[in-house]
Scaffold this motif. Structure first.
Motif, PDB file in Angstrom:
ATOM      1  N   GLU A 221       0.826  -1.204   0.000  1.00 14.57           N
ATOM      2  CA  GLU A 221       0.000   0.000   0.000  1.00 14.57           C
ATOM      3  C   GLU A 221       0.859   1.253   0.000  1.00 14.57           C
ATOM      4  OE1 GLU A 221      -3.525   1.978  -0.337  1.00 14.57           O
ATOM      5  OE2 GLU A 221      -3.243  -0.194  -0.326  1.00 14.57           O
ATOM      6  N   LEU A 224       1.575   1.791  -3.531  1.00 14.84           N
ATOM      7  CA  LEU A 224       0.379   2.136  -4.303  1.00 14.84           C
ATOM      8  C   LEU A 224      -0.137   3.536  -3.987  1.00 14.84           C
ATOM      9  CD1 LEU A 224      -1.851   0.990  -6.247  1.00 14.84           C
ATOM     10  CD2 LEU A 224      -3.133   0.437  -4.167  1.00 14.84           C
ATOM     11  N   SER A 228      -0.900   5.862  -7.145  1.00 13.42           N
ATOM     12  CA  SER A 228      -2.295   5.798  -7.579  1.00 13.42           C
ATOM     13  C   SER A 228      -2.881   7.193  -7.756  1.00 13.42           C
ATOM     14  CB  SER A 228      -3.127   4.984  -6.585  1.00 13.42           C
ATOM     15  OG  SER A 228      -3.133   5.592  -5.308  1.00 13.42           O
ATOM     16  N   THR A 288      -5.333  -6.469   0.071  1.00 12.61           N
ATOM     17  CA  THR A 288      -4.433  -6.792  -1.047  1.00 12.61           C
ATOM     18  C   THR A 288      -5.160  -6.981  -2.377  1.00 12.61           C
ATOM     19  OG1 THR A 288      -4.543  -9.134  -0.390  1.00 12.61           O
ATOM     20  CG2 THR A 288      -2.679  -7.842   0.425  1.00 12.61           C
ATOM     21  N   ASP A 291      -6.300  -4.233  -4.935  1.00 13.21           N
ATOM     22  CA  ASP A 291      -5.282  -3.509  -5.704  1.00 13.21           C
ATOM     23  C   ASP A 291      -5.360  -3.854  -7.183  1.00 13.21           C
ATOM     24  OD1 ASP A 291      -4.509  -2.482  -3.308  1.00 13.21           O
ATOM     25  OD2 ASP A 291      -2.679  -3.660  -3.116  1.00 13.21           O
ATOM     26  N   GLU A 315     -11.313  -0.351  -3.934  1.00 12.71           N
ATOM     27  CA  GLU A 315      -9.956  -0.424  -3.381  1.00 12.71           C
ATOM     28  C   GLU A 315      -9.894   0.201  -2.000  1.00 12.71           C
ATOM     29  OE1 GLU A 315      -6.067   0.766  -2.231  1.00 12.71           O
ATOM     30  OE2 GLU A 315      -7.490   2.225  -3.041  1.00 12.71           O
ATOM     31  N   TYR A 319      -9.170  -1.489   1.630  1.00 11.69           N
ATOM     32  CA  TYR A 319      -8.082  -0.985   2.466  1.00 11.69           C
ATOM     33  C   TYR A 319      -8.581  -0.650   3.869  1.00 11.69           C
ATOM     34  CZ  TYR A 319      -4.324   1.996   4.144  1.00 11.69           C
ATOM     35  OH  TYR A 319      -3.326   2.550   4.903  1.00 11.69           O
ATOM     36  N   PHE A 374       1.632  -1.396 -11.259  1.00 16.56           N
ATOM     37  CA  PHE A 374       0.518  -1.933 -10.479  1.00 16.56           C
ATOM     38  C   PHE A 374       0.561  -3.457 -10.419  1.00 16.56           C
ATOM     39  CE2 PHE A 374      -1.632   2.172 -11.854  1.00 16.56           C
ATOM     40  CZ  PHE A 374      -1.426   2.797 -10.626  1.00 16.56           C
ATOM     41  N   CYS A 381       2.153  -8.031  -2.798  1.00 16.53           N
ATOM     42  CA  CYS A 381       1.178  -8.314  -1.735  1.00 16.53           C
ATOM     43  C   CYS A 381       1.427  -9.671  -1.100  1.00 16.53           C
ATOM     44  CB  CYS A 381      -0.246  -8.254  -2.288  1.00 16.53           C
ATOM     45  SG  CYS A 381      -0.811  -6.573  -2.670  1.00 16.53           S
TER      46      CYS A 381
END
Length: 403
Positions: A221, A224, A228, A288, A291, A315, A319, A374, A381
């Motif tokens: 994360e 990401l 993101s 996970t 994602d 997402e 999370y 990505f 993960c």
């Protein structure tokens, strides 16, 4: 943390530069246990709260002032650093003041109030302010620097108003006094003892896996989170979705936060009913597997705002649900004689787990492109599953006690 990403992207920095510079802003939360004991012995917590609010307001003003200048990068980073250290110190004082200013009944009642205003503040920062900056750009015909500067001046005025209000409105508890019975040497001795007991409170093998869990659970994360946001606002020619600041503010700052909040609420309800151990694996999957939506977005490149909103919601909901396991484990590990100090060390590791991957996230994305970046996040993960498999948790922890 979030607004700076959008600001620097619009001012022309590369993704590698943006993620590297802004990830260092996590450092105050990593090292704040080093100076948190001195907040107790220097002045009162009320004084620290009010003073830090004034400094944060001044830092906002500094950002607004330096954006139109030739040294905008050095200037804004300097004031963002001041803001980060002031905010971390404000956290230390506010948490303690909350317990001093309210009795146990009011503390329990105000938990919901605190959580609600935290979410509203997140929507205000990630959503409303970014949309304001975007609308100002439309009004001033694309003047990016001037628009962002005006927005930050507005937040400066808001913080100064809050500082003036809190100077009069915050209570002055009798128990909120600086500690005179302990000097710097005693404080440092207590800090060293808390660090030593942090790494010796369980058998070595269990401590190692606990350390790895706290450091690695959120690392995917951490990669990401930075990229993101940049992906959503980057131009189509660079492989991004090309959202305007107004669209980004709605997608990430409103829809995303609603998903995050709902996921967190449901995660808390589930863990409170059956315990953390029972829900650990569903929460690992939740933090996970969603994602994958960014793999889809970067491959299909949809133009529909509804599809983008749905993907971000999924997402962020995952999370929020999965992050519950992480926060509960920090509480679980912190139990014992030094629970306050140990929890501070746990949250320092949490900040470090976001800081380290963030430093290289932009560089990695520029190296392989958004789609493969990505994909790499999804593959990494696996480390979340590994550390969750070896960490030990009491099956009864988190369950609601029977009447």
């Amino acid at each position: 943390m979030t607004i700076s990403l959008v600001l620097y992207k619009q001012l022309g920095l590369t993704n590698a530069e943006i993620t590297f510079y802004t990830s260092w802003l996590y450092l105050p939360w990593v090292i704040k246990p080093l100076w948190s004991p001195f907040v107790d012995i220097i002045k009162t917590k009320r004084w620290w709260i009010i003073t830090m609010q004034l400094l944060i307001g001044a830092a906002f003003g500094g950002v607004a002032f330096t954006i139109p200048t030739d040294f905008w990068l050095q200037g804004t980073l300097c004031f963002f650093w001041l803001m980060a250290f002031s905010s971390a110190t404000h956290d230390i004082a506010a948490d303690g003041f909350y317990m001093l200013g309210l009795d146990q009944h009011k503390q329990a009642w105000f938990v919901g109030i605190r959580s609600t205003f935290y979410r509203l503040a997140t929507i205000f920062g990630q959503g409303f302010l970014v949309m304001v900056a975007g609308n100002l750009q439309v009004f001033f015909r694309g003047s990016i620097r001037y628009s962002w500067s005006l927005m930050f001046y507005g937040v400066t005025g808001l913080f100064i108003a809050l500082w003036l209000w809190h100077s009069f409105a915050l209570p002055c508890p009798v128990s909120d006094r600086k500690r005179r019975n302990a000097g710097a040497r005693e404080i440092w001795a207590g800090l060293c003892m808390s660090v030593r007991t942090f790494f010796t409170k369980f058998p070595t093998r269990e401590v190692v896996w606990a350390f790895l869990f706290m450091l690695c659970y959120r690392m995917p994360e951490g990669l990401l989170a930075k990229v993101s946001s940049l992906f959503l606002i980057d131009s189509g020619s660079n492989g991004g979705l090309g959202l305007s600041p107004q669209e980004y503010g709605f997608v990430q700052g409103t829809v995303g936060i609603v998903g995050l909040t709902l996921g967190g609420i449901l995660g808390g309800i589930a863990a409170g009913r059956d315990g953390l151990k029972r829900w650990l694996w569903p929460m690992v999957c939740a933090i996970t597997l969603p994602d994958l939506v960014y793999v889809y977005l970067s491959y299909d490149m949809p133009s529909s705002l509804a599809i983008i909103n749905a993907c971000v919601f999924i997402e962020q909901f995952g999370y929020g649900f999965g992050f519950t396991a992480y926060m509960l484990y920090l509480i679980y590990y912190s139990r014992g004689e030094y629970k306050t100090s140990h929890y501070a060390l746990c949250t320092a590791l949490m900040a470090l787990s976001m800081m380290l991957p963030g430093l290289v996230a932009g560089w990695l994305q520029e190296l392989v492109g958004y789609f493969w970046f990505f994909v790499i996040v999804v593959l990494l993960c696996a480390m979340t599953f590994v550390v969750a498999a070896f960490v030990k948790i009491d099956p009864e922890f988190g369950k609601k006690e029977n009447d």
